[in-house]
Design a protein around this motif. Structure first.
Motif, PDB file in Angstrom:
ATOM      1  N   GLU A 244       0.839  -1.205   0.000  1.00 38.63           N
ATOM      2  CA  GLU A 244       0.000   0.000   0.000  1.00 38.63           C
ATOM      3  C   GLU A 244       0.872   1.252   0.000  1.00 38.63           C
ATOM      4  O   GLU A 244       0.601   2.212  -0.731  1.00 38.63           O
ATOM      5  CB  GLU A 244      -0.938  -0.015   1.208  1.00 38.63           C
ATOM      6  CG  GLU A 244      -1.899   1.155   1.211  1.00 38.63           C
ATOM      7  CD  GLU A 244      -3.042   0.962   2.200  1.00 38.63           C
ATOM      8  OE1 GLU A 244      -3.813   0.003   2.027  1.00 38.63           O
ATOM      9  OE2 GLU A 244      -3.142   1.755   3.146  1.00 38.63           O
ATOM     10  N   LEU A 245       1.932   1.221   0.797  1.00 41.64           N
ATOM     11  CA  LEU A 245       2.850   2.358   0.821  1.00 41.64           C
ATOM     12  C   LEU A 245       3.418   2.629  -0.570  1.00 41.64           C
ATOM     13  O   LEU A 245       3.562   3.787  -0.980  1.00 41.64           O
ATOM     14  CB  LEU A 245       4.027   2.065   1.755  1.00 41.64           C
ATOM     15  CG  LEU A 245       3.872   2.359   3.244  1.00 41.64           C
ATOM     16  CD1 LEU A 245       5.171   2.007   3.955  1.00 41.64           C
ATOM     17  CD2 LEU A 245       3.513   3.820   3.495  1.00 41.64           C
TER      18      LEU A 245
ATOM     19  N   GLY B 262       6.357  -5.391  -3.459  1.00 42.89           N
ATOM     20  CA  GLY B 262       6.700  -6.240  -4.601  1.00 42.89           C
ATOM     21  C   GLY B 262       5.586  -6.183  -5.621  1.00 42.89           C
ATOM     22  O   GLY B 262       4.685  -5.336  -5.523  1.00 42.89           O
ATOM     23  N   PRO B 263       5.585  -7.106  -6.574  1.00 45.36           N
ATOM     24  CA  PRO B 263       4.533  -7.103  -7.603  1.00 45.36           C
ATOM     25  C   PRO B 263       3.259  -7.809  -7.134  1.00 45.36           C
ATOM     26  O   PRO B 263       2.313  -7.980  -7.897  1.00 45.36           O
ATOM     27  CB  PRO B 263       5.177  -7.890  -8.744  1.00 45.36           C
ATOM     28  CG  PRO B 263       6.106  -8.837  -8.057  1.00 45.36           C
ATOM     29  CD  PRO B 263       6.606  -8.142  -6.824  1.00 45.36           C
TER      30      PRO B 263
ATOM     31  N   ASN C  68      -2.865  -7.141  -1.521  1.00 48.23           N
ATOM     32  CA  ASN C  68      -1.771  -7.860  -2.183  1.00 48.23           C
ATOM     33  C   ASN C  68      -2.214  -8.446  -3.518  1.00 48.23           C
ATOM     34  O   ASN C  68      -1.442  -8.472  -4.478  1.00 48.23           O
ATOM     35  CB  ASN C  68      -1.212  -8.950  -1.258  1.00 48.23           C
ATOM     36  CG  ASN C  68      -0.401  -8.350  -0.132  1.00 48.23           C
ATOM     37  OD1 ASN C  68       0.166  -7.260  -0.272  1.00 48.23           O
ATOM     38  ND2 ASN C  68      -0.348  -9.032   1.011  1.00 48.23           N
ATOM     39  N   ASP C  69      -3.461  -8.892  -3.588  1.00 43.68           N
ATOM     40  CA  ASP C  69      -3.961  -9.439  -4.859  1.00 43.68           C
ATOM     41  C   ASP C  69      -4.146  -8.346  -5.918  1.00 43.68           C
ATOM     42  O   ASP C  69      -4.153  -8.633  -7.112  1.00 43.68           O
ATOM     43  CB  ASP C  69      -5.304 -10.159  -4.644  1.00 43.68           C
ATOM     44  CG  ASP C  69      -5.102 -11.606  -4.175  1.00 43.68           C
ATOM     45  OD1 ASP C  69      -3.938 -12.063  -4.151  1.00 43.68           O
ATOM     46  OD2 ASP C  69      -6.100 -12.261  -3.825  1.00 43.68           O
ATOM     47  N   ALA C  70      -4.320  -7.095  -5.468  1.00 42.37           N
ATOM     48  CA  ALA C  70      -4.533  -6.002  -6.430  1.00 42.37           C
ATOM     49  C   ALA C  70      -3.206  -5.495  -7.006  1.00 42.37           C
ATOM     50  O   ALA C  70      -3.188  -4.844  -8.048  1.00 42.37           O
ATOM     51  CB  ALA C  70      -5.264  -4.844  -5.737  1.00 42.37           C
ATOM     52  N   LYS C  71      -2.112  -5.806  -6.330  1.00 50.65           N
ATOM     53  CA  LYS C  71      -0.829  -5.211  -6.742  1.00 50.65           C
ATOM     54  C   LYS C  71      -0.404  -5.594  -8.165  1.00 50.65           C
ATOM     55  O   LYS C  71       0.084  -4.721  -8.904  1.00 50.65           O
ATOM     56  CB  LYS C  71       0.257  -5.579  -5.710  1.00 50.65           C
ATOM     57  CG  LYS C  71       1.558  -4.795  -5.836  1.00 50.65           C
ATOM     58  CD  LYS C  71       1.439  -3.335  -5.472  1.00 50.65           C
ATOM     59  CE  LYS C  71       2.599  -2.495  -5.989  1.00 50.65           C
ATOM     60  NZ  LYS C  71       3.865  -2.682  -5.359  1.00 50.65           N
TER      61      LYS C  71
ATOM     62  N   PRO D  63       2.918 -13.998  -8.828  1.00 53.66           N
ATOM     63  CA  PRO D  63       2.352 -12.771  -9.415  1.00 53.66           C
ATOM     64  C   PRO D  63       3.127 -12.352 -10.663  1.00 53.66           C
ATOM     65  O   PRO D  63       2.541 -11.807 -11.603  1.00 53.66           O
ATOM     66  CB  PRO D  63       2.493 -11.730  -8.298  1.00 53.66           C
ATOM     67  CG  PRO D  63       3.426 -12.302  -7.295  1.00 53.66           C
ATOM     68  CD  PRO D  63       3.409 -13.788  -7.461  1.00 53.66           C
ATOM     69  N   ALA D  64       4.429 -12.641 -10.695  1.00 51.11           N
ATOM     70  CA  ALA D  64       5.241 -12.280 -11.868  1.00 51.11           C
ATOM     71  C   ALA D  64       4.702 -12.998 -13.105  1.00 51.11           C
ATOM     72  O   ALA D  64       4.541 -12.396 -14.179  1.00 51.11           O
ATOM     73  CB  ALA D  64       6.702 -12.656 -11.622  1.00 51.11           C
TER      74      ALA D  64
END
Ligand code: SAJ
Length: 415
Positions: free
Chosen positions: A228-229, A259-260, A292-295, A333-334
């Motif tokens: 979030e930061l 991270g991603p 985290n899932d939105a990142k 996620p990558a």
């Protein structure tokens, strides 16, 4: 020592190292798996998964005749269940692998046996396992039997090892021993003392289940804070890596790394088990998962915005694994980011992943090419750092100077 023969059900990232380490202590270990390929590979003294030093330990145990794999269970004194516990639709825990394991071992169980559930499990799963076993074997007396003193032992002892450091952490980590009764915990400790150097700490099965889920949720919530930061800092044009380094100089602040997104089959899954058990109450835990899932989508939008500036953009994506220096692409996620970029025709997509030799079909079929780091750096207009593999850390920053850099891991952005 009362244990001479131990059976491990599920020979994956946890079960196989556990089986090999117990065998290396001189006990006879029989590993059970549903995969013929896994069973045959292990019986040849080889491994079907990548984990530092595991090949050596398995080969030694098989050569010494202490470790053997099979598709069919046989009698043993202790049974350790290490099967997957994914979630199914609606992010509900899927206990079907545990149930299948119970059905597989039930016919060979004998009076006085110990059954341990090592798989990460929602609260109440060990009680369920005990009930299933009792139904399958009414002639035996499991903990909680209404009319008889139990003559079987059941405990939940969650695995807590970090992929990449499994053999070391299997021995050195403390273990939580959640027996269905004090006698069950005593029996389980006896087994873990065979190979664990850390402390074995006793609690009930439900607390042991929740403890494991809590550890991974704690990490997820803390990574979500960092992620979030990173999104806030992007908006405010602040270098998030510098910001975190500064804040972490405070003696009681220790922010993790953005991270991603969060990958792997543990941290991205386990918090949902808590949410499923207490949907109204688990507010922060749910929001962290969603953050985290939105990142990955935030990263994709950044790449798309950069690509709009080029006629025929070539996008080099550095890393596909779910974390550095491993070959594991599961729940990465990558991988998702690269796939979605290719599917959305964002440009020519080059993937660099030093730990694999061929791309998964989902990427090659979408037109992604697996290339060397040198090739990618020569051709790319846009460089997206998705994993901080050690090979990428050696990159000469001047080779990126003329390109657009989207650095999700702070590899080149730390000050
Ligand atoms: N990640 C970040 N920022 C960080 C740390 C991690 O984005 O600061 C990401 C990683 O890149 C990766 C994901 O989180 O995608 C998870 O990686 P990890 O190294 O945090 O954890 P895992 O999934 O490899 O292993 C975790 C461990 N749990 C904890 O550290 C609390 C391990 O001890 C557990 O045994 C394992 O889950 C498990 O099997 O449950």
């Amino acid at each position: 020592m009362s244990f001479k023969k131990v059976s491990v059900i599920g020979l994956g990232y946890i079960g196989l190292p556990t089986a090999a380490v117990i065998a290396s202590r001189g006990l006879e270990v029989i590993g059970i798996d549903v995969s013929e390929n896994a069973v045959n590979t292990i019986n040849e003294g080889k491994v079907h998964i990548v984990e530092p030093d595991l090949d050596m330990v398995v080969q030694a145990a098989v050569t010494m005749g202490k470790l053997r794999a099979s598709l069919t269970p046989e009698p043993a004194e202790a049974f350790m269940i290490a099967v997957p516990t994914p979630f199914k639709e609606g992010k509900k825990p899927d206990l079907s692998y545990i149930k299948k394991a119970a059905e597989a071992i039930a016919p060979v169980l004998e009076k006085g046996n110990l059954v341990i559930l090592e798989s990460t499990s929602p609260v109440g799963a060990t009680e369920k396992l005990t009930t299933w076993l009792q139904e399958l074997r009414p002639d035996l007396h499991f903990p909680g039997h209404p009319n008889h003193e139990p003559d079987m032992y059941v405990a939940h002892c969650p695995e807590r090892v970090l992929p990449g450091r499994v053999l070391e952490e299997l021995v050195s980590n403390d273990r939580i021993i959640g027996g269905m009764s004090a006698a069950c915990s005593d029996k389980a400790i006896e087994l873990y003392k065979v190979f664990v150097r850390g402390n074995c700490i006793v609690t009930g099965a439900r607390t042991a289940e929740m403890a494991k889920l809590t550890e991974n949720s704690f990490r997820d919530v803390n990574i979500a804070f960092a992620n979030e930061l990173s999104v806030i800092c992007d908006k405010l044009k602040i270098n998030v890596w510098e910001l975190i380094a500064l804040a972490n100089r405070h003696p009681r602040v220790n922010i993790l790394s953005p991270g991603p997104g969060v990958g792997g089959h543990c941290i991205a899954v386990d918090p949902w088990f808590i949410v499923d058990s207490a949907p109204e109450e688990a507010k922060i835990i749910r929001t962290a998962r969603e953050t985290n899932d939105a990142k990955p989508h935030f990263v994709i939008d950044k790449v798309k915005a950069a690509a709009d500036e080029f006629k025929r953009p070539v996008v080099a994506c550095l890393g596909l694994a779910f974390k550095p220096d491993i070959d594991d692409l599961r729940e990465s996620p990558a991988l998702d980011i690269v796939k979605l970029l290719a599917e959305d025709n964002v440009g020519e997509i080059l993937a660099v992943e030093p730990n694999i030799t061929s791309l998964p079909a989902s990427l090659s079929e979408s037109g992604v090419n697996l290339v060397s780091l040198d090739h990618a750096m020569e051709k790319a207009n846009i460089v997206v750092v998705l994993v901080d593999h050690r090979q990428f850390k050696l990159l000469d920053i001047s080779t990126i100077a003329t390109k657009v850099l989207i650095d999700t891991r702070g590899l080149f952005s730390k000050v």
